[in-house]
Design a protein around this motif. Structure first.
Motif: not given
Length: 217
Positions: A71, A62-63, A66-67
């Motif tokens: 999604e 997820r990290e 996000d960067e």
């Protein structure tokens, strides 16, 4: 002198021309604005290469997404005992493909618990080879068989950790199974029954043993 009719004719002509020019400019501005608006909304010309997150724990994945402005959505779970729990087993779109910012990556994660599977109806219903093939196809590990008295290679029971399990009972695929199969040898009672069956052929219809007359020369 310019007549009134000529004056209004020239005025209307110029007014009409300026109106047409103004309308054309408005149309051009609308087209340009819509084009730029669509480019901004769809991120036209902007592409992001999807990273490989298979084997990565979902929190770290997820990290990473996000960067990059992507999604991530978990759609399913599977099980692989060689990988840690909550890591990504598969992703769609796959690694290396290019997508636009805001695109959703769908993933399948590794379950922390091994799945359980219902034991098929193999007891007193099929041979050892057939039962073994069915269990292996379901993901079970089958240990060497345990021999019991009975018809050779016929399945008489299924054991899980030394406990007899029935058809339909759910067992973890991590739990090895042992098949109880016939050795081709029979117990004393069964042998007596077979012998009794042979003696019965020597009896008459009323259950008495026939008398034999010795023949002398």
């Amino acid at each position: 002198k310019m007549r009134t009719k000529e004056f209004f004719g020239k005025f209307c002509s110029k007014f009409l021309i300026w109106n047409l020019v103004a309308m054309a400019l408005v149309v051009i501005l609308l087209v340009v604005g819509v084009n730029y608006g669509l480019d901004w909304y769809t991120h036209h010309g902007e592409s992001i290469r999807v990273p490989n997150i298979e084997g990565v724990r979902i929190a770290k994945a997820r990290e990473m997404m996000d960067e990059l402005g992507l999604e991530i959505v978990v759609t399913d779970s599977g099980y692989n005992k060689r990988l840690p729990a909550d890591c990504v087993l598969s992703q769609n779109p796959g690694p290396g493909l290019t997508v636009k910012s805001g695109h959703t990556i769908y993933v399948t994660i590794n379950s922390s618990n091994s799945p359980s599977v219902a034991i098929p109806d193999v007891v007193d219903n099929c041979s050892y080879r057939e039962a073994e093939a069915k269990l292996i196809s379901l993901g079970f590990k089958v240990l060497p068989p345990q021999y019991v008295t009975g018809e050779k290679d016929w399945v008489y029971g299924v054991l899980s950790n030394g406990r007899r399990v029935s058809a339909g009972e759910r067992v973890s695929i991590e739990q090895p199974l042992t098949l109880q199969i016939g050795s081709g040898q029979y117990g004393a009672d069964e042998e007596l029954n077979l012998i009794g069956g042979d003696d019965a052929t020597m009896q008459s219809g009323n259950g008495e043993v026939d008398d034999f007359e010795e023949v002398k020369e």
